[in-house]
Write an enzyme that holds these catalytic residues in place. Sequence first.
Site, PDB file in Angstrom:
ATOM      1  N   ASP A  77       0.814  -1.202   0.000  1.00 30.50           N
ATOM      2  CA  ASP A  77       0.000   0.000   0.000  1.00 30.50           C
ATOM      3  C   ASP A  77       0.855   1.263   0.000  1.00 30.50           C
ATOM      4  O   ASP A  77       1.990   1.275   0.477  1.00 30.50           O
ATOM      5  CB  ASP A  77      -0.900  -0.007   1.249  1.00 30.50           C
ATOM      6  CG  ASP A  77      -1.801   1.188   1.331  1.00 30.50           C
ATOM      7  OD1 ASP A  77      -2.706   1.295   0.486  1.00 30.50           O
ATOM      8  OD2 ASP A  77      -1.592   2.038   2.213  1.00 30.50           O
TER       9      ASP A  77
ATOM     10  N   GLU B  14       0.408  -1.129  -5.249  1.00 33.01           N
ATOM     11  CA  GLU B  14      -0.723  -0.238  -5.443  1.00 33.01           C
ATOM     12  C   GLU B  14      -0.367   0.760  -6.542  1.00 33.01           C
ATOM     13  O   GLU B  14       0.783   0.893  -6.930  1.00 33.01           O
ATOM     14  CB  GLU B  14      -1.050   0.509  -4.143  1.00 33.01           C
ATOM     15  CG  GLU B  14      -2.376   1.232  -4.192  1.00 33.01           C
ATOM     16  CD  GLU B  14      -2.578   2.202  -3.030  1.00 33.01           C
ATOM     17  OE1 GLU B  14      -3.735   2.556  -2.761  1.00 33.01           O
ATOM     18  OE2 GLU B  14      -1.589   2.611  -2.414  1.00 33.01           O
TER      19      GLU B  14
END
Length: 635
Positions: free
Chosen positions: A318, A361
């Site tokens: 992330d 991501e």
Amino acid sequence: MIIDGGAILIKQLELLTQEKLADFHNGRMIDAYLYFGVHLDQDATVFTVWAPDVKKVTVVCSDAGELQEERFDMQMHPLDNSVWQVSIPKRMVDVRYEYEITAADGEILRKSDPYAQRGEMRPKTRSVVSENSRHVWSDSTLHQKKNIATNHYEKPMTIYELHIGTWKRNDKGEFLSYRELADELLPYIKELGFTHIEILPITEHPLDESWGYQTTGFFAPTIRYGTADDLKYLVEQCAENGIGLFLDWVPGHFCVDDHALACFNGTYLYEEARPERRTNPDWGTLNFDVQKGEVVSFILSSAHYWLSEFKFDGLRMDALVNLLFIPNRPERPHNDEGADFLRNLTTSLKQHYPDAILIAEDAWHYPDVTKDVKDGGVGFHYKWNFGWMRDTQDYMQLPPSERPDAHKKINFAMIYYYNDRFISTFSHDEFVHGRGSLLNKFPGTIEEKFHQLRLLLGFWITFPGKKLLFMGQEFGQFEEWKFQPELEWYLLKEPKHLQMATFTKELLAFYKSEKALYELDDRREGFTWLDANNHEQSVASFIRRGFLPQDECVVVCNFSDRDYAEFTVGVPAEGDYEQVFCTAHKMYGGGTEATETVCRSTDIPADEQTHSIKVELPAFAMCVWKPKRERGEAK
């Protein structure tokens, strides 16, 4: 009541040698969790913590009932005055503990253990001494995991993105445990036909509503859902059912809460040294200092921990934007330090876990995220295609009358598509903070919304790239994800939502049955536009190919609210073409009858192809055509 503990100093920590300490300080240690934190050693409990430039460190322990508190002074490691340790001559399983640190300026701090492998149930914040794992990984599980990972670029991949706490609750409205989740979730995933699950972060965190992204315990599976061995049961059951399991993991930033990493020794120890790069105002978090060796060893070791100890099939990482780009700079200059750190991370993980899949991501315009490090890339296997997702959703949210002017949003992704390997995502970020559920993004009546949801998912499944869908969208969750107790499962009692669930199941089965939709995802020969620019009719058409010519699929997507009775589509060869899938099928809630549809090609060229067919193309529909096989012909 305070009891002065009978602690003894470790004379020489056998494994934490001078060489190991050098690796730790130089950012080369990948298994720091074996040396730092708390460990049970026969009839002793050993605590080790990195706390440089402090006056004193004490382990403060209490039992679950908090009836008494024991204090054990720690001593500097004989080879390293930044490392503190103590051995207590008893096994302290289930004991709560924290470090009391006297900072250089005399301030007294209470901190949880950065390397703790178990924490207290929120709102409590102390670390807990856990029993050594009793889980034994079977050869069958490990073999299944290897099969799941083998040749994944050329295999179908449909990922179900899941937040454990809000997917489903028990009859009392409480969280499902990891074990209960395995028993409830896996039959559901297999029935629908997803190949993988990705769970939002389960590293320990204080606030439920952070969804796990504001981490305090980088080595502790959250106790909300059970113990580490309970989690291993979930991982094992996924493998035994042939389902891959990815962990959403946060490498770049951490929670600001005082009890954890923030100002751990009274100074910015784990935090970015430069104040202008230290904080993330939008997220309310602190960035790691990836120029500091000890911090690098900490992060590397966390990644290795989840893959080594829990056997996850991969990590989705992330918030890479604050590693690939300099934080808090609106012009978004490249962050060479952060990119080099990520290259170090991906190289290390690939070396030790060659079967693990590493997913980035969205990283804006950063180049070569999925290219190998040796070739100048960052080293991930896949990257989320946020650009495609947002362009497509922006387009679909427009009234049909306005879509012709925005048609480039449908075809733009193929301009950059082969720069990286992508996962086409409809992820959790798009269904929160007023953005609405996928179903509720579309204009029109409720009937038209369902037609367009099927169309969108049909476009998603036939477009190049692996696939990810957030929970609830598979049956047309009506409300956006508001961290409500659980998904709107009651909707499955309504015909439209039940039809939607049936459609998703059939769509995923179709995807897995058609090699053209996944074998050449990352190769230019796997995709050809037939007509990318038909903005007048709001239609996009293309060919998908696999390794074998007979697997070729002709895909036509009608994003308009108009039926086209005789729509001309170019095809590459003479012969009969049969419709093998249509999102407007009556069984899904559309108007097309369940009858065999075959079209004979003509030698009239169209779409730069030598032949063409005329097909019926319903409004808001995606249809797939293939050369018709003779009865009994092998697929």
